[in-house]
Design a protein around this motif. Structure first.
Motif, PDB file in Angstrom:
ATOM      1  N   LEU A   1       0.822  -1.205   0.000  1.00  0.00           N
ATOM      2  CA  LEU A   1       0.000   0.000   0.000  1.00  0.00           C
ATOM      3  C   LEU A   1       0.857   1.257   0.000  1.00  0.00           C
ATOM      4  N   GLY A   2       1.928   1.264   0.787  1.00  0.00           N
ATOM      5  CA  GLY A   2       2.825   2.410   0.772  1.00  0.00           C
ATOM      6  C   GLY A   2       3.456   2.621  -0.587  1.00  0.00           C
ATOM      7  N   CYS A   3       3.778   1.520  -1.268  1.00  0.00           N
ATOM      8  CA  CYS A   3       4.360   1.603  -2.611  1.00  0.00           C
ATOM      9  C   CYS A   3       3.352   2.172  -3.606  1.00  0.00           C
ATOM     10  N   VAL A   4       2.123   1.661  -3.577  1.00  0.00           N
ATOM     11  CA  VAL A   4       1.093   2.134  -4.516  1.00  0.00           C
ATOM     12  C   VAL A   4       0.744   3.599  -4.249  1.00  0.00           C
ATOM     13  N   MET A   5       0.688   3.993  -2.981  1.00  0.00           N
ATOM     14  CA  MET A   5       0.422   5.393  -2.651  1.00  0.00           C
ATOM     15  C   MET A   5       1.514   6.306  -3.201  1.00  0.00           C
ATOM     16  N   ALA A   6       2.772   5.859  -3.119  1.00  0.00           N
ATOM     17  CA  ALA A   6       3.875   6.657  -3.651  1.00  0.00           C
ATOM     18  C   ALA A   6       3.790   6.768  -5.172  1.00  0.00           C
ATOM     19  N   VAL A   7       3.441   5.665  -5.831  1.00  0.00           N
ATOM     20  CA  VAL A   7       3.290   5.695  -7.294  1.00  0.00           C
ATOM     21  C   VAL A   7       2.146   6.610  -7.702  1.00  0.00           C
ATOM     22  N   GLU A   8       1.029   6.539  -6.992  1.00  0.00           N
ATOM     23  CA  GLU A   8      -0.129   7.385  -7.305  1.00  0.00           C
ATOM     24  C   GLU A   8       0.204   8.860  -7.138  1.00  0.00           C
ATOM     25  N   ARG A   9       0.918   9.214  -6.069  1.00  0.00           N
ATOM     26  CA  ARG A   9       1.270  10.617  -5.844  1.00  0.00           C
ATOM     27  C   ARG A   9       2.291  11.088  -6.858  1.00  0.00           C
ATOM     28  N   CYS A  10       3.224  10.210  -7.225  1.00  0.00           N
ATOM     29  CA  CYS A  10       4.212  10.583  -8.233  1.00  0.00           C
ATOM     30  C   CYS A  10       3.530  10.902  -9.560  1.00  0.00           C
ATOM     31  N   MET A  11       2.552  10.081  -9.922  1.00  0.00           N
ATOM     32  CA  MET A  11       1.791  10.351 -11.139  1.00  0.00           C
ATOM     33  C   MET A  11       0.997  11.647 -11.007  1.00  0.00           C
ATOM     34  N   GLY A  12       0.401  11.897  -9.834  1.00  0.00           N
ATOM     35  CA  GLY A  12      -0.375  13.108  -9.640  1.00  0.00           C
ATOM     36  C   GLY A  12       0.461  14.361  -9.703  1.00  0.00           C
TER      37      GLY A  12
ATOM     38  N   LEU B   1       3.771  10.758   2.862  1.00  0.00           N
ATOM     39  CA  LEU B   1       4.282   9.545   2.224  1.00  0.00           C
ATOM     40  C   LEU B   1       5.752   9.319   2.552  1.00  0.00           C
ATOM     41  N   VAL B   2       6.522  10.400   2.594  1.00  0.00           N
ATOM     42  CA  VAL B   2       7.931  10.262   2.982  1.00  0.00           C
ATOM     43  C   VAL B   2       8.033   9.746   4.414  1.00  0.00           C
ATOM     44  N   GLY B   3       7.171  10.244   5.298  1.00  0.00           N
ATOM     45  CA  GLY B   3       7.158   9.750   6.671  1.00  0.00           C
ATOM     46  C   GLY B   3       6.820   8.274   6.750  1.00  0.00           C
ATOM     47  N   ILE B   4       5.807   7.843   5.979  1.00  0.00           N
ATOM     48  CA  ILE B   4       5.431   6.423   5.949  1.00  0.00           C
ATOM     49  C   ILE B   4       6.566   5.574   5.390  1.00  0.00           C
ATOM     50  N   MET B   5       7.213   6.078   4.332  1.00  0.00           N
ATOM     51  CA  MET B   5       8.308   5.325   3.709  1.00  0.00           C
ATOM     52  C   MET B   5       9.485   5.171   4.675  1.00  0.00           C
ATOM     53  N   VAL B   6       9.867   6.258   5.342  1.00  0.00           N
ATOM     54  CA  VAL B   6      10.991   6.189   6.287  1.00  0.00           C
ATOM     55  C   VAL B   6      10.671   5.223   7.430  1.00  0.00           C
ATOM     56  N   THR B   7       9.439   5.300   7.931  1.00  0.00           N
ATOM     57  CA  THR B   7       9.023   4.394   9.006  1.00  0.00           C
ATOM     58  C   THR B   7       9.084   2.939   8.549  1.00  0.00           C
ATOM     59  N   SER B   8       8.588   2.656   7.345  1.00  0.00           N
ATOM     60  CA  SER B   8       8.597   1.285   6.828  1.00  0.00           C
ATOM     61  C   SER B   8      10.020   0.774   6.621  1.00  0.00           C
ATOM     62  N   CYS B   9      10.892   1.638   6.116  1.00  0.00           N
ATOM     63  CA  CYS B   9      12.282   1.219   5.888  1.00  0.00           C
ATOM     64  C   CYS B   9      12.973   0.873   7.202  1.00  0.00           C
ATOM     65  N   ILE B  10      12.778   1.717   8.210  1.00  0.00           N
ATOM     66  CA  ILE B  10      13.421   1.476   9.502  1.00  0.00           C
ATOM     67  C   ILE B  10      12.862   0.220  10.172  1.00  0.00           C
ATOM     68  N   CYS B  11      11.539   0.049  10.098  1.00  0.00           N
ATOM     69  CA  CYS B  11      10.898  -1.051  10.817  1.00  0.00           C
ATOM     70  C   CYS B  11      11.000  -2.385  10.090  1.00  0.00           C
TER      71      CYS B  11
END
Length: 371
Positions: free
Chosen positions: A139-150, A267-277
């Motif tokens: 979900l974090g990946c798809v959200m990042a792709v959607e925002r990048c497209m937007g 999204l950057v916050g979610i990504m950083v959290t996911s990478c660390i965890c």
């Protein structure tokens, strides 16, 4: 996702002892591995507190998301809120379901099966941890792709992205994660009790087979790939917004919209959290299964058990921190922090004020164009 929160040297010593964990002595029934541990070394208190904190955090985030979606009329923001709601809902279920099973394992008489013979509870818990582990990453990946497209292709985004498509993508993500989690039931990989025998996961230690190796490679590969794609897309989105901001200063135009900046920051916050965890568990799992399958584990078994416990503890915090990323990185909260830190009662001349004016002016222009 919830695991044992207490593990010390006495538990390790109990595991090293030549007890009847896996031996079938004549005239003696096999003993569940939990019964070989000193009951004072493990306590459900920390696990229960973690589960409660995760449930409360995700419920608060769901309430905020529901209110934001109810008053949201901008389609791009509504899509983001749907994805965020799906992420928080998945995290909530990921605390309740595996957490309940883990707490059940602490109950006397419900310790589960043998260490080398996992029962139905272990299979369900292992599958739940794989499912609720992959879903947030996807979900974090798809959200990042959607925002990048937007941000980079707004016209294409407007044509392709809608509420129906968003819901379809969420369902597909859940089905993909479920398909991976069910692979051991089709004899590709194995779920087994993990040290200190209060949680179940993919078999990465002790006589792993080629199917275990393939399954861990698939699980960790998908997780790391999702994190990598999210990193690339969020970087592109952030750089695009920075360039738009610099261009605005030169041309006196307001091209960076406030809601785009807010969503990318979250999204950057979610990504950083996911990478660390999640990165430690994904990497430790790969390291463990490769060493085990190659037969080079030798005397490092206790070390790799400790690494796996550390990795899954960090992963369990991802579902607690995800909702707080959205709760704390909202524009309303950042405005209050700005006022407190600067001592200013208004926002005239500030970045937040310029973002809001920009969004208001763009809304007026769209309304006039429709008329």
């Amino acid at each position: 996702m919830l695991v044992s929160h207490c593990c010390n040297s006495s538990a390790l010593d109990a595991d090293k002892a030549p007890s009847n964990q896996t031996l079938r002595m004549p005239g003696m029934a096999p003993v569940p591995c939990m019964e070989n541990l000193n009951t004072t070394t493990t306590s459900p208190t920390a696990a229960g507190l973690s589960m409660t904190l995760g449930i409360v955090s995700n419920i608060i985030a769901l309430i905020i998301l529901a209110k934001a979606y109810a008053r949201m009329r901008r389609r791009s923001k509504a899509t983001f809120l749907l994805f965020a709601s799906s992420l928080v809902t998945t995290d909530l279920a990921g605390h309740v379901i595996p957490g309940t099973l883990v707490l059940r394992l602490y109950t006397p008489g419900n310790a589960g099966g043998l260490c080398n013979q996992p029962d139905g509870t272990c299979h369900f818990l292992g599958g739940s941890m794989v499912f609720f582990g992959l879903c947030p990453l996807f979900l974090g990946c798809v959200m990042a792709v959607e925002r990048c497209m937007g941000v980079t292709q707004p016209l294409l985004h407007a044509r392709m992205v809608c509420t129906a498509h968003t819901k379809m993508v969420v369902v597909m993500i859940w089905l993909l994660a479920l398909s991976v989690a069910l692979l051991p039931f089709f004899h590709l990989g194995t779920y087994t009790y993990q040290f200190p025998w209060t949680w179940c996961f993919i078999k990465v230690l002790d006589n792993t087979s080629i199917t275990d190796l393939i399954f861990v490679l698939l699980f960790s590969g998908l997780g790391l790939a999702a994190l990598a794609v999210a990193l690339v897309c969020n970087t592109i989105s952030g750089v695009t917004l920075v360039i738009a901001r610099l261009r605005k200063k030169k041309c006196q135009r307001r091209s960076a919209k406030s809601h785009d900046i807010e969503m990318v920051v979250q999204l950057v916050g979610i990504m950083v959290t996911s990478c660390i965890c999640w990165s430690p568990l994904l990497i430790f799992g790969l390291m463990s299964v490769i060493r085990s399958y190659s037969g080079s584990m030798e005397d490092d078994l206790d070390t790799y058990r400790t690494l796996m416990v550390t990795g899954v503890r960090l992963a369990s915090w991802n579902q607690i921190l995800d909702p707080w990323v959205y709760i704390l990185l909202r524009r309303a909260v950042l405005r209050k922090i700005y006022r407190i830190t600067t001592g200013r009662s208004d926002l005239r001349g500030s970045t937040f004020r310029r973002w809001e004016i920009s969004s208001f002016q763009n809304s007026i222009k769209r309304a006039l164009n429709r008329n």
